[in-house]
Motif scaffolding. Structure first.
Motif, PDB file in Angstrom:
ATOM      1  N   LEU A 265     -44.831   9.749 -13.031  1.00 33.06           N
ATOM      2  CA  LEU A 265     -44.084  10.530 -12.039  1.00 33.06           C
ATOM      3  C   LEU A 265     -43.627   9.659 -10.870  1.00 33.06           C
ATOM      4  O   LEU A 265     -42.578   9.903 -10.273  1.00 33.06           O
ATOM      5  CB  LEU A 265     -44.947  11.679 -11.500  1.00 33.06           C
ATOM      6  N   VAL A 266     -44.418   8.643 -10.546  1.00 32.29           N
ATOM      7  CA  VAL A 266     -44.020   7.748  -9.446  1.00 32.29           C
ATOM      8  C   VAL A 266     -42.721   7.032  -9.824  1.00 32.29           C
ATOM      9  O   VAL A 266     -41.802   6.899  -9.015  1.00 32.29           O
ATOM     10  CB  VAL A 266     -45.136   6.739  -9.107  1.00 32.29           C
ATOM     11  N   GLY A 267     -42.649   6.602 -11.082  1.00 31.22           N
ATOM     12  CA  GLY A 267     -41.414   5.984 -11.556  1.00 31.22           C
ATOM     13  C   GLY A 267     -40.249   6.961 -11.514  1.00 31.22           C
ATOM     14  O   GLY A 267     -39.128   6.607 -11.158  1.00 31.22           O
ATOM     15  N   GLY A 268     -40.526   8.205 -11.865  1.00 30.47           N
ATOM     16  CA  GLY A 268     -39.492   9.237 -11.822  1.00 30.47           C
ATOM     17  C   GLY A 268     -38.982   9.454 -10.408  1.00 30.47           C
ATOM     18  O   GLY A 268     -37.780   9.625 -10.184  1.00 30.47           O
ATOM     19  N   LEU A 269     -39.902   9.420  -9.488  1.00 31.36           N
ATOM     20  CA  LEU A 269     -39.541   9.596  -8.082  1.00 31.36           C
ATOM     21  C   LEU A 269     -38.598   8.477  -7.630  1.00 31.36           C
ATOM     22  O   LEU A 269     -37.573   8.721  -6.990  1.00 31.36           O
ATOM     23  CB  LEU A 269     -40.827   9.578  -7.243  1.00 31.36           C
ATOM     24  N   VAL A 270     -38.945   7.254  -8.009  1.00 32.70           N
ATOM     25  CA  VAL A 270     -38.119   6.098  -7.656  1.00 32.70           C
ATOM     26  C   VAL A 270     -36.711   6.266  -8.216  1.00 32.70           C
ATOM     27  O   VAL A 270     -35.715   6.106  -7.504  1.00 32.70           O
ATOM     28  CB  VAL A 270     -38.746   4.796  -8.208  1.00 32.70           C
ATOM     29  N   MET A 271     -36.636   6.614  -9.493  1.00 33.78           N
ATOM     30  CA  MET A 271     -35.327   6.667 -10.154  1.00 33.78           C
ATOM     31  C   MET A 271     -34.535   7.925  -9.819  1.00 33.78           C
ATOM     32  O   MET A 271     -33.361   8.013 -10.141  1.00 33.78           O
ATOM     33  CB  MET A 271     -35.508   6.562 -11.671  1.00 33.78           C
ATOM     34  N   THR A 272     -35.193   8.901  -9.201  1.00 32.52           N
ATOM     35  CA  THR A 272     -34.475  10.095  -8.788  1.00 32.52           C
ATOM     36  C   THR A 272     -33.809   9.898  -7.421  1.00 32.52           C
ATOM     37  O   THR A 272     -32.668  10.277  -7.218  1.00 32.52           O
ATOM     38  CB  THR A 272     -35.422  11.301  -8.723  1.00 32.52           C
ATOM     39  N   HIS A 273     -34.547   9.311  -6.482  1.00 33.30           N
ATOM     40  CA  HIS A 273     -34.056   9.283  -5.106  1.00 33.30           C
ATOM     41  C   HIS A 273     -33.717   7.901  -4.556  1.00 33.30           C
ATOM     42  O   HIS A 273     -33.069   7.799  -3.525  1.00 33.30           O
ATOM     43  CB  HIS A 273     -35.089   9.917  -4.177  1.00 33.30           C
ATOM     44  N   GLY A 274     -34.196   6.856  -5.208  1.00 28.44           N
ATOM     45  CA  GLY A 274     -33.996   5.522  -4.659  1.00 28.44           C
ATOM     46  C   GLY A 274     -32.522   5.183  -4.502  1.00 28.44           C
ATOM     47  O   GLY A 274     -31.680   5.710  -5.228  1.00 28.44           O
ATOM     48  N   ASP A 275     -32.197   4.318  -3.544  1.00 33.33           N
ATOM     49  CA  ASP A 275     -30.815   3.852  -3.428  1.00 33.33           C
ATOM     50  C   ASP A 275     -30.801   2.329  -3.354  1.00 33.33           C
ATOM     51  O   ASP A 275     -31.832   1.695  -3.515  1.00 33.33           O
ATOM     52  CB  ASP A 275     -30.098   4.516  -2.245  1.00 33.33           C
ATOM     53  N   ASP A 276     -29.620   1.772  -3.090  1.00 34.14           N
ATOM     54  CA  ASP A 276     -29.500   0.315  -3.158  1.00 34.14           C
ATOM     55  C   ASP A 276     -30.265  -0.397  -2.040  1.00 34.14           C
ATOM     56  O   ASP A 276     -30.434  -1.610  -2.082  1.00 34.14           O
ATOM     57  CB  ASP A 276     -28.025  -0.106  -3.159  1.00 34.14           C
ATOM     58  N   ASP A 277     -30.725   0.367  -1.066  1.00 36.19           N
ATOM     59  CA  ASP A 277     -31.541  -0.242  -0.014  1.00 36.19           C
ATOM     60  C   ASP A 277     -33.029  -0.149  -0.332  1.00 36.19           C
ATOM     61  O   ASP A 277     -33.844  -0.714   0.379  1.00 36.19           O
ATOM     62  CB  ASP A 277     -31.280   0.448   1.332  1.00 36.19           C
ATOM     63  N   GLY A 278     -33.372   0.611  -1.354  1.00 41.45           N
ATOM     64  CA  GLY A 278     -34.784   0.710  -1.715  1.00 41.45           C
ATOM     65  C   GLY A 278     -35.204   2.123  -2.038  1.00 41.45           C
ATOM     66  O   GLY A 278     -34.401   2.952  -2.439  1.00 41.45           O
ATOM     67  N   LEU A 279     -36.485   2.355  -1.827  1.00 39.24           N
ATOM     68  CA  LEU A 279     -37.066   3.643  -2.145  1.00 39.24           C
ATOM     69  C   LEU A 279     -36.625   4.696  -1.125  1.00 39.24           C
ATOM     70  O   LEU A 279     -36.373   4.368   0.037  1.00 39.24           O
ATOM     71  CB  LEU A 279     -38.594   3.484  -2.112  1.00 39.24           C
ATOM     72  N   VAL A 280     -36.514   5.930  -1.577  1.00 35.40           N
ATOM     73  CA  VAL A 280     -36.315   7.056  -0.664  1.00 35.40           C
ATOM     74  C   VAL A 280     -37.381   8.081  -1.021  1.00 35.40           C
ATOM     75  O   VAL A 280     -37.416   8.562  -2.154  1.00 35.40           O
ATOM     76  CB  VAL A 280     -34.919   7.691  -0.824  1.00 35.40           C
ATOM     77  N   LEU A 281     -38.255   8.365  -0.085  1.00 36.12           N
ATOM     78  CA  LEU A 281     -39.366   9.264  -0.390  1.00 36.12           C
ATOM     79  C   LEU A 281     -39.130  10.657   0.154  1.00 36.12           C
ATOM     80  O   LEU A 281     -38.759  10.826   1.318  1.00 36.12           O
ATOM     81  CB  LEU A 281     -40.660   8.723   0.224  1.00 36.12           C
ATOM     82  N   PRO A 282     -39.358  11.673  -0.686  1.00 39.55           N
ATOM     83  CA  PRO A 282     -39.377  13.025  -0.158  1.00 39.55           C
ATOM     84  C   PRO A 282     -40.563  13.132   0.802  1.00 39.55           C
ATOM     85  O   PRO A 282     -41.655  12.663   0.473  1.00 39.55           O
ATOM     86  CB  PRO A 282     -39.574  13.905  -1.387  1.00 39.55           C
ATOM     87  N   PRO A 283     -40.345  13.694   1.975  1.00 40.75           N
ATOM     88  CA  PRO A 283     -41.393  13.691   2.999  1.00 40.75           C
ATOM     89  C   PRO A 283     -42.754  14.180   2.517  1.00 40.75           C
ATOM     90  O   PRO A 283     -43.775  13.641   2.929  1.00 40.75           O
ATOM     91  CB  PRO A 283     -40.819  14.615   4.075  1.00 40.75           C
ATOM     92  N   ARG A 284     -42.769  15.169   1.641  1.00 40.58           N
ATOM     93  CA  ARG A 284     -44.065  15.687   1.216  1.00 40.58           C
ATOM     94  C   ARG A 284     -44.889  14.672   0.444  1.00 40.58           C
ATOM     95  O   ARG A 284     -46.099  14.824   0.305  1.00 40.58           O
ATOM     96  CB  ARG A 284     -43.869  16.921   0.335  1.00 40.58           C
TER      97      ARG A 284
END
Length: 485
Positions: A265-284
């Motif tokens: 799921l961590v990988g899924g999170l990365v590939m769902t929200h990440g952008d060219d500057d890096g990771l984007v984390l949902p606040p929760r």
RNA sequence: CGGGGUGUGGCUCAGUCCGGUAGAGCGCUGCGUUCGGGUCGCAGAGGUCCCCGGUUCGAAUCCGGGCACCCCGACCA
């Protein structure tokens, strides 16, 4: 050489982007153990937040945690025919202990159905002992030929729920309850809206009667199997003698379910929200929701004091805060670092803010046309932060849903059309299917896509397909195809 | 297991063709400087050149053998 400070862009090479991001955001690193990774504190922090959310939901629905052995007698694994057939190729086996050959080898658990139901058999005598609702947080091992950080490693962390019920209906209900919990978690915590439905016979869990799956779409339009919930029928109960006496005094086999999600799921999170500057984390799921960067010059005392004060007030408001007061890095260097790590909000506090009673706020994703930073009165920034984080959370989920829907193609009626859609950048492609496994093979050979699922009610097309995508026979089920991880 | 590639400071790599004192950038350490978007300067530490053998006065470089890792395909949470 390319600019080392920048990640490879997603459009240039999605796979390289992912690998670089995972390492440079310090989520995980390769280890000396082939096929196994090290999860670093930032990545583990995300996993811990996932665990907490899921664990709470499991507990709320009556499940309890327990722990079963890592090593499983080989004879146990071999007892269920489909199970051993499915898992044999990826077993790691322990044959020695204490310097001596073991009488019976042990498999390092690839999953724990066998050992768990053998124990349930011991504990369950009467219908009054049912249902048994347990979960374990554990590591498992599946010997993989090719591995990728988080997405496929030989050893991974997961939870596996195992339940036993008196009736088939109750077990089926459990399977769907968990499917719903997973879905809620993925949507509301991860902002990663999955399709849900049934696996085809060839794709279902080894030993299950039926497998429900949650399939999420990544930014490269490949699907990721993000979780599964299995109705096991009495397959394992029969092999492990998991019987109970019913209310009517009959001896019956129990009905089982099992279900799991993993560090994938961590990988899924990365590939769902990440952008060219890096990771984007949902606040929760952000280990730090806000990072505070003090702007230091000369007399730092008052600035640092203010930083501590703001941090304390944010914490009081329920926000996870981190202060980055390192002296050897310029503020700019810190901005890039925390953006790469995906922290949703950054607060900057410098001498100018002290004078004005304000702080600078920067959001990990800046809305179209908005300024990169806003200067907001300190009290207001603190008061608004929980709401801003919630808004950010919702925004990510909405964007992911829009991407998924935009990449979904329905009503496809031929192989040509299917291939064309996939090559044209489609994610999920819905077609009719005649139920023949040969069609699955044919489609895969031709398009590299596999049947991800037979959609559940909510995801079915409004008009049921009539023809099979193969052109042979009529459709007995709609299938969502995708190229997958 | 097939096909391709790579092994050189912590990281990314140059040097190998054509043998002659082991290099660069980044990172790291110290001091100073700077600090509102990847500061700058000075000084410094850090290497069995994947391993074993051979050729040679001399091997990171040539030859033989081995090992490891990466990428692409066949299996998969």
């Amino acid at each position: 050489m390319a600019d080392e400070k920048k990640l490879t862009s997603r459009s240039e090479d999605f796979s390289a982007w992912y690998n670089e991001l995972v390492q440079r955001a310090e989520l995980a690193d390769y280890s000396p153990t082939r096929g196994s990774m090290v999860i670093r504190p930032w990545g583990y922090g995300i996993w811990e937040l996932m665990q907490r959310a899921l664990d709470d939901m499991f507990k709320e629905t009556g499940h309890e945690n327990a722990y079963f052995p890592l090593l499983i007698p080989m004879s146990f694994i071999e007892r269920e025919k489909d199970h051993i057939e499915g898992f044999a190729p990826e077993l790691a086996v322990v044959t020695q202990g204490g310097g001596k050959e073991l009488e019976e080898p042990y498999a390092i658990r690839p999953t724990s159905e066998t050992i768990i139901y053998s124990m349930y058999a011991k504990w369950v005598q009467s219908y009054r002992d049912l249902p048994v609702l347990m979960n374990q947080w554990a590591n498992v091992m599946r010997w993989e030929m090719r591995t990728r950080l988080f997405l496929r490693t030989a050893e991974f962390l997961w939870q596996e729920g195992h339940t036993a019920h008196a009736t088939a209906d109750e077990a089926k209900e459990e399977t769907l309850l968990i499917l719903g919990i997973y879905r809620t978690f993925m949507e509301e915590w991860m902002g990663m809206p999955p399709l849900t439905g049934l696996k085809t016979e060839s794709e279902k869990f080894a030993g299950a009667v039926s497998t429900y799956t949650l399939e999420a779409l990544m930014q490269d339009n490949k699907a990721l199997q993000a979780g599964t919930s299995h109705f096991l029928g009495q397959n394992f109960a029969r092999q492990f003698d998991l019987k109970f006496q019913s209310e009517e005094g009959q001896e019956e086999y129990a009905w089982n379910t099992s279900w799991g999600v993993s560090t994938r799921l961590v990988g899924g999170l990365v590939m769902t929200h990440g952008d060219d500057d890096g990771l984007v984390l949902p606040p929760r799921l952000a280990p730090a929701q806000v990072v505070i960067v003090p702007i230091l010059r000369g007399d730092d005392g008052p600035v640092l004091e203010k930083v501590d004060e703001v941090a304390a007030r944010l914490k009081e408001a329920g926000v996870r805060v981190r202060i980055d007061a390192r002296e050897n890095l310029s503020p700019g260097a810190k901005y890039y670092e925390w953006e790469r790590k995906g922290v949703p909000y950054r607060v900057e506090i410098g001498p100018r803010d002290l004078e004005k009673g304000s702080v600078a706020l920067a959001r990990r994703l800046t809305p179209e046309g908005a300024k990169r930073k806003e200067f907001v009165p300190e009290d207001q920034a603190i008061a608004e932060m929980p709401g801003r984080l919630e808004a950010f959370q919702r925004e990510l989920g909405t964007a992911a849903l829009a991407r998924r829907d935009a990449a979904t193609v329905r009503g496809v009626e031929s192989l040509e059309e299917l291939e064309e859609a996939l090559d044209g950048g489609a994610g999920f492609v819905f077609t009719g299917w005649n139920g023949d496994p040969a069609v699955e093979t044919m489609v895969q050979e031709r398009t590299k896509a596999t049947p991800r699922l037979i959609p559940g009610d909510e995801f079915r097309s409004s008009e049921a397909p009539t023809k099979c995508v193969s052109g042979e026979g009529s459709s007995v089920a709609e299938v969502a195809w995708a190229r997958a991880y």
